[in-house]
Design a protein around this motif. Sequence first.
Motif, PDB file in Angstrom:
ATOM      1  N   ASN A  53     -48.119  64.533-126.228  1.00  0.00           N
ATOM      2  CA  ASN A  53     -47.666  63.440-126.673  1.00  0.00           C
ATOM      3  C   ASN A  53     -48.840  62.951-127.735  1.00  0.00           C
ATOM      4  O   ASN A  53     -47.872  61.501-127.803  1.00  0.00           O
ATOM      5  N   GLU A  54     -49.278  63.258-127.851  1.00  0.00           N
ATOM      6  CA  GLU A  54     -50.387  62.914-129.149  1.00  0.00           C
ATOM      7  C   GLU A  54     -49.854  62.931-130.718  1.00  0.00           C
ATOM      8  O   GLU A  54     -49.057  64.481-130.657  1.00  0.00           O
ATOM      9  N   CYS A  55     -50.079  62.164-131.580  1.00  0.00           N
ATOM     10  CA  CYS A  55     -49.683  62.655-132.715  1.00  0.00           C
ATOM     11  C   CYS A  55     -50.830  62.622-133.529  1.00  0.00           C
ATOM     12  O   CYS A  55     -51.841  61.621-134.189  1.00  0.00           O
ATOM     13  N   VAL A  56     -51.247  63.748-134.274  1.00  0.00           N
ATOM     14  CA  VAL A  56     -52.576  63.480-134.755  1.00  0.00           C
ATOM     15  C   VAL A  56     -52.566  64.536-136.109  1.00  0.00           C
ATOM     16  O   VAL A  56     -51.548  64.952-137.017  1.00  0.00           O
ATOM     17  N   GLY A  57     -53.214  63.884-137.109  1.00  0.00           N
ATOM     18  CA  GLY A  57     -52.929  63.867-138.576  1.00  0.00           C
ATOM     19  C   GLY A  57     -54.051  64.873-139.051  1.00  0.00           C
ATOM     20  O   GLY A  57     -54.978  64.597-138.382  1.00  0.00           O
ATOM     21  N   LEU A  58     -53.946  65.774-139.677  1.00  0.00           N
ATOM     22  CA  LEU A  58     -55.580  66.675-140.234  1.00  0.00           C
ATOM     23  C   LEU A  58     -55.622  66.425-141.619  1.00  0.00           C
ATOM     24  O   LEU A  58     -54.402  67.347-142.479  1.00  0.00           O
ATOM     25  N   ILE A  59     -56.305  66.304-141.646  1.00  0.00           N
ATOM     26  CA  ILE A  59     -56.500  65.675-143.433  1.00  0.00           C
ATOM     27  C   ILE A  59     -57.664  66.449-143.834  1.00  0.00           C
ATOM     28  O   ILE A  59     -58.714  66.476-143.012  1.00  0.00           O
ATOM     29  N   GLY A  60     -57.916  66.820-144.915  1.00  0.00           N
ATOM     30  CA  GLY A  60     -59.000  66.802-145.708  1.00  0.00           C
ATOM     31  C   GLY A  60     -58.492  67.456-147.020  1.00  0.00           C
ATOM     32  O   GLY A  60     -57.746  67.064-147.200  1.00  0.00           O
ATOM     33  N   PRO A  61     -59.425  67.789-148.384  1.00  0.00           N
ATOM     34  CA  PRO A  61     -59.948  67.627-149.591  1.00  0.00           C
ATOM     35  C   PRO A  61     -59.268  68.987-149.554  1.00  0.00           C
ATOM     36  O   PRO A  61     -58.981  70.097-148.856  1.00  0.00           O
ATOM     37  N   ASN A  62     -58.264  69.724-151.009  1.00  0.00           N
ATOM     38  CA  ASN A  62     -57.995  70.181-150.842  1.00  0.00           C
ATOM     39  C   ASN A  62     -59.117  71.878-150.515  1.00  0.00           C
ATOM     40  O   ASN A  62     -60.014  71.742-151.220  1.00  0.00           O
ATOM     41  N   GLY A  63     -58.470  73.394-150.016  1.00  0.00           N
ATOM     42  CA  GLY A  63     -59.141  74.641-149.427  1.00  0.00           C
ATOM     43  C   GLY A  63     -59.897  74.216-148.418  1.00  0.00           C
ATOM     44  O   GLY A  63     -60.989  74.638-148.283  1.00  0.00           O
ATOM     45  N   ALA A  64     -59.971  72.743-147.821  1.00  0.00           N
ATOM     46  CA  ALA A  64     -60.526  72.430-146.455  1.00  0.00           C
ATOM     47  C   ALA A  64     -60.588  73.409-145.831  1.00  0.00           C
ATOM     48  O   ALA A  64     -61.242  74.168-144.674  1.00  0.00           O
ATOM     49  N   GLY A  65     -59.049  74.623-145.515  1.00  0.00           N
ATOM     50  CA  GLY A  65     -58.959  75.177-144.807  1.00  0.00           C
ATOM     51  C   GLY A  65     -57.506  74.256-143.803  1.00  0.00           C
ATOM     52  O   GLY A  65     -57.351  75.680-142.973  1.00  0.00           O
ATOM     53  N   LYS A  66     -57.166  73.322-144.176  1.00  0.00           N
ATOM     54  CA  LYS A  66     -55.720  72.955-143.721  1.00  0.00           C
ATOM     55  C   LYS A  66     -55.042  73.574-142.903  1.00  0.00           C
ATOM     56  O   LYS A  66     -54.467  74.261-141.722  1.00  0.00           O
TER      57      LYS A  66
END
Lengths: 255, 296
Positions: free
Chosen positions: B27-40
């Motif tokens: 039930n955690e809400c997590v954002g995955l952020i990073g510059p373009n090409g970070a591998g998200k």
Amino acid sequence: MNNLFILVRAELAEALKEYKFIWLTLFFSTLGVTQPLINKYMDVILNHIGDTAGIVIDPNRQVPNATDVFLSTISGQFNQIGLIILIISFMGLIATDRNSGMQDFILTRPVSLYSYLYSKLIGHWLISMFSISVGVLVSYLYTVYLFGTFSFLKLLGFLVLYSLWILYLISLVILISTFVKNQILIAILTITFAFFWIFTKNFSHALSQIVPAKILTLAEHQLLDLHELNYVSVFICLMLTVLNISWAGAKFNKF
Amino acid sequence: MIIIDNLHKTLENRKILKGINLSIAENECVGLIGPNGAGKTTLIKCMTGILSYENGSIRMDSQPIEQHKKDIGYLSQYTDFKAWMTCRESLLFFGQLSGLEKKLVQKRIPTLLEEVGLFGKDHFKVEQLSGGMKQRLGVAQAILHNPRLLILDEPMSSLDPIGRNEMKKLMERLKLHTTILISTHILDDTGEICDRYIIMKNGQVIGNINSQLQHVDRRKVLLQVKDMKNIDRLKMHSDFESVQFLSPHTILLSGDKEFVLKNVIKACTAQSIEVITIGFHQKDLEQVFIEMVSEI
């Protein structure tokens, strides 16, 4: 199995909505009548378009029988123009899904990769075999009408074996689609491979035993009175089809 | 709920993921952020089973995540469907692929379309939908089977401001009973939704930002003063690089070193400036993110 059925049904529905069933069937029907008509009315055609001084029609030439005409329809029309158009109509079978993101949506469901690949194979095989069968039937009726009859059972035997060649071709499109993303290149490579196999089966007797196109010779033999049923060729064609899909599956994961 | 351990992925001879370690609680809400090409996107594709990986593991409830496909809902970055299908047909197709009974999906469709703002559009063909509408349909297919884990790759990228607002509200509702992972590079969109952000750069997780905590910038001090008389004198002080006037009674002092509030008050008093309130400047998430990414 249920997912495979759902995916195949979607492929067939798509072919219906995009009128592929109609135009492909019309195309093969047209091909099917072209050869018998050309054979029947060759004299008339030559008389109308040729310069009479340059063309001499042998009055004693052998009139082709129904089987010969039908065979030339298959080897001349279906296996050349038909094959090219068929492959062009399939070239986007994986690439379109991949580019649209549809593939991602499907593969994140509880759907195995092989269910997805086999649904493409079965779906497009059914679409092509429907169109080809109608084309073959139209050609058969025309040939029988113009040149005399030959056994319908032989025709069915031919169709069954010919369908294995089509199955192999679709698996080849699937395999190449996992290596190449450009649809035009997929079509060019598949056509090149297909003609290479057809050429190889005629070129070398030893090699012809293991090439998938050998099944074409076997299919043609069903129409002639050569009651040869080479199970090795059937097995090789099916095995190469499965191999293509397995290879595609292995490569797929590495994208 | 999700534990990723030492995950490696190479694509076309290029190492995209270089030992990812992370965990996400139920039930955690997590954002995955990073510059373009970070591998998200690659990480997300590994999590959803679209891509295989060479080393490491992704586990959900201590089992390989591949065994939990039914529990995952996914929205890809580029959303498209079979153009000839209607919204209803698309949802039926995906519902059945998820193993749901046809009748159950049919029953759910109107509610689902209403939830994503496509009510009454069930017979619209996909080719008739705008980019934003397709995005909404994408969300509908992702939540159709009530997944426990929802993975959204840039869910708001093609939505207009109204659509973004509706999507935020939908996320707020979903996060009550669903674990959510949102990949994004627009922090404004997810600022209020995510409990935490995982920051990626060059195929690695370089840190976490807890969005519940306040992030202070100790090199900036916000002052509320009684009047602006003598404020200019602060510019002469060697500790203050700049003095910004934010409102008739508020100024922002910046320096190249961390401030001690007591010393700032002393400096003000010395110039006969009466301080009403004083505090360090709060950094917004974007600032924290940019600092973290540029530091490493």
